[in-house]
Design an enzyme around this catalytic site. Sequence first.
Site, short mmCIF file in Angstrom:
data_model
loop_
_atom_site.label_atom_id
_atom_site.label_comp_id
_atom_site.label_asym_id
_atom_site.label_seq_id
_atom_site.Cartn_x
_atom_site.Cartn_y
_atom_site.Cartn_z
N LYS A 1 49.77 59.34 40.32
CA LYS A 1 48.88 58.26 39.90
C LYS A 1 47.85 58.76 38.97
O LYS A 1 47.68 57.85 37.91
CB LYS A 1 48.04 57.75 41.19
CG LYS A 1 48.90 57.07 42.26
CD LYS A 1 48.20 56.90 43.37
CE LYS A 1 49.22 56.37 44.59
NZ LYS A 1 48.80 56.19 45.86
N GLN B 1 43.43 57.25 49.12
CA GLN B 1 44.87 57.66 49.71
C GLN B 1 44.89 57.71 51.05
O GLN B 1 44.36 58.33 51.69
CB GLN B 1 45.28 59.10 48.83
CG GLN B 1 46.73 59.51 48.96
CD GLN B 1 47.77 58.40 48.61
OE1 GLN B 1 47.39 58.03 47.52
NE2 GLN B 1 48.81 58.26 49.02
N ASP C 1 44.57 48.43 45.57
CA ASP C 1 45.67 48.54 46.68
C ASP C 1 46.00 47.29 47.43
O ASP C 1 46.89 46.96 47.81
CB ASP C 1 45.29 49.50 47.83
CG ASP C 1 45.76 50.95 47.68
OD1 ASP C 1 46.87 50.97 47.41
OD2 ASP C 1 45.36 51.86 48.05
N1 GUN Z 1 49.78 55.96 51.11
C1 GUN Z 1 51.02 55.81 50.90
N2 GUN Z 1 51.39 54.73 49.90
C2 GUN Z 1 50.11 54.28 49.81
C3 GUN Z 1 49.43 53.22 48.94
O1 GUN Z 1 50.01 52.42 48.23
N3 GUN Z 1 48.25 53.43 48.73
C4 GUN Z 1 47.31 54.10 49.23
N4 GUN Z 1 45.89 53.99 49.14
N5 GUN Z 1 47.73 55.02 50.15
C5 GUN Z 1 49.08 55.17 50.21
#
Ligand code: GUN
Length: 294
Positions: free
Chosen positions: A53, A97, A120
């Site tokens: 990311k 996350q 998100d």
């Molecule tokens: N863990 C797995 N996929 C995601 C996501 O799209 N966002 C976040 N914050 N955590 C994740």
Amino acid sequence: MSKIIDGKKLSKEILQQVAVEVTELTERGGIAPCLAVVLVGEDPASQLYVRNKIRCCNEAGIRSVEHRLSSDVSQPELNALVDELNNDATVQGILVQLPLPGHLDESAIIEAINPSKDVDGFHLLNVGLLSTGQPGLVPCTPTGCMIMLEKVLGDLSGKHAVVIGRSNIVGKPMAALLLQASCTVTIVHSRTRDIAALCRQADIVVAAVGQPGLVKADWIKPGAAVIDVGINAIEVTEADGSVVRKLVGDVDFAAVEPVAGYITPVPGGVGPMTIACLMKNTLSAARAQSTTVQ
Ligand code: GUN
């Protein structure tokens, strides 16, 4: 057009477009977007996702700040960091996350994020906006799947889509987006009777359950579009007896590819599109927070 949908290539195009729009926004006096990423603990998969990311932020011209917290951080401590980021005018997007360690209340943390910084799209306000068809921040993985589907199929109106999995992160928002695109939507899950028969009726199958190779060739109507959201690390024994770790999806790719009209690979399909859509959301959040210009 190739039947394999190249998420890596498509995501690069999106990142380039985001970079152009970031420059345009700042030239018009808008806020230069910044994404804050919060990582709790040492989970290797989460560490890898966060690294990717941050790398994509650089490619998209988006500033990023990373906050790493120890796995024994308390709920009040994590809440305090989220509050600080909510009140920080130099941060437009906040991503915590997931999954969080078991002692932390994930829902409470998500609800603590300012909905206008919730890149998100997990906050209840954004979930409500999506389910009522109003503009808001939409979860990244389902958005990425929609971009790929519309790229190869064009208008999705009237198509029958089967979504395998009912998670808050993928299955439910995916179904909401397909419905908004006027698809007939079926959600199947662990308690559904005869998932294979339902999938065989589908023009579009989206698999998001985290079960390696679950979707078989005889589940797929010839010519259907198959989107594989699964990212499963498995161990495979090679011909020489050595054991190697591999990433595979929820679809038995080798068997399904000859039957499908379109299919996404793992890796290189949905994964990079998810991150590209996170960059799009961060840009949208910065636009919305730029009060003088849009
Ligand atoms: N863990 C797995 N996929 C995601 C996501 O799209 N966002 C976040 N914050 N955590 C994740």
